[in-house]
Motif scaffolding. Structure first.
Motif, PDB file in Angstrom:
ATOM      1  N   TYR A 183       7.719  -0.118 -13.960  1.00 58.83           N
ATOM      2  CA  TYR A 183       6.851  -0.584 -12.878  1.00 58.83           C
ATOM      3  C   TYR A 183       7.260   0.111 -11.589  1.00 58.83           C
ATOM      4  N   LEU A 184       6.264   0.603 -10.842  1.00 64.24           N
ATOM      5  CA  LEU A 184       6.492   1.223  -9.541  1.00 64.24           C
ATOM      6  C   LEU A 184       5.701   0.473  -8.482  1.00 64.24           C
ATOM      7  N   SER A 185       6.310   0.275  -7.315  1.00 60.43           N
ATOM      8  CA  SER A 185       5.634  -0.377  -6.201  1.00 60.43           C
ATOM      9  C   SER A 185       6.175   0.218  -4.909  1.00 60.43           C
ATOM     10  N   GLY A 186       5.687  -0.292  -3.778  1.00 60.20           N
ATOM     11  CA  GLY A 186       6.212   0.173  -2.507  1.00 60.20           C
ATOM     12  C   GLY A 186       5.129   0.383  -1.472  1.00 60.20           C
ATOM     13  N   THR A 187       5.545   0.366  -0.216  1.00 61.61           N
ATOM     14  CA  THR A 187       4.606   0.461   0.893  1.00 61.61           C
ATOM     15  C   THR A 187       3.960   1.837   1.002  1.00 61.61           C
ATOM     16  N   GLU A 188       4.587   2.877   0.411  1.00 61.69           N
ATOM     17  CA  GLU A 188       4.041   4.228   0.512  1.00 61.69           C
ATOM     18  C   GLU A 188       3.783   4.841  -0.861  1.00 61.69           C
TER      19      GLU A 188
END
Length: 219
Positions: A133-138
């Protein structure tokens, strides 16, 4: 430019990301000194060498600790401050008689007056990791959809990333750790990340949440 943009230079050319200040760890002048260093007596039966092993810890705060396990199973402990130049290491900077060593270092070896110490790493971090899983503001700016990361016990790393079109990029380098910092050094520069590892799952936080990767260990 962030390291993960460099990794995706083939697939994300021209991407702009907000910048943030590097932590003090990436500014440390002697990164290859940081770590847990071990020396095991190759001839413990030699009566002239009254030790079984030596454990030396060097930190980025210019503090050190030494544990010496003796032949009679007793342990001697010593800690204090240190200073370093390109070829000289002084242990016990505030002591009356500090110890001064000529040293040479690589990413996983430290020689003090010609005696070689080997860097050690927690086995839980070593392995082949695949992103779940990948997430983040950018994350939308970066465009990464998949990451594979190999952390070897000799402090070499390999990383492969894939974008939405299936284009991939591969980078190799060396790494070191301190506390929850995982610092990756590669041809284009270096980058400090924060990590957590639990059982067979590794979470890596880039740039204070700009991208967070949750990776599973691949057997």
């Amino acid at each position: 430019m962030k390291w993960y943009v460099a990794i995706l230079s083939f697939v994300c050319s021209g991407s702009g990301l907000s910048s943030s200040h590097k932590s003090d760890l990436t500014q440390f002048d002697f990164p290859f000194l940081i770590g847990e260093w071990y020396l095991v007596n190759p001839d413990p039966e030699d009566p002239h060498q009254d030790f079984m092993s030596i454990h030396l810890t060097l930190s980025s705060s210019y503090t050190f600790a030494v544990q010496v396990k003796k032949r009679d199973s007793s342990v001697e402990y010593w800690e204090g401050g240190y200073t370093a130049s390109q070829d000289t290491l002084m242990l016990g900077t505030h002591m009356i008689e500090p110890q001064i060593y000529a040293y040479q270092t690589t990413h996983n070896r430290l020689m003090l007056n010609g005696v070689t110490f080997v860097k050690s790493l927690a086995r839980s971090l070593v392995g082949y990791w695949q992103s779940e899983y990948l997430s983040g503001t950018e994350l939308d700016v970066v465009g990464v959809t998949q990451i594979q990361l190999i952390l070897q016990p000799d402090f070499l790393f390999f990383i492969r990333s894939v974008d939405e079109q299936g284009n991939e990029a591969v980078h190799r380098g060396v790494y070191y750790t301190e506390s929850d910092h995982l610092v990756l050094l590669y041809e284009q520069g270096e980058h400090d990340t924060r990590f957590q590892v639990s059982a067979d799952q590794l979470t890596v936080n880039f740039e204070n949440g700009a991208m967070v990767a949750v990776l599973n260990r691949v057997e």
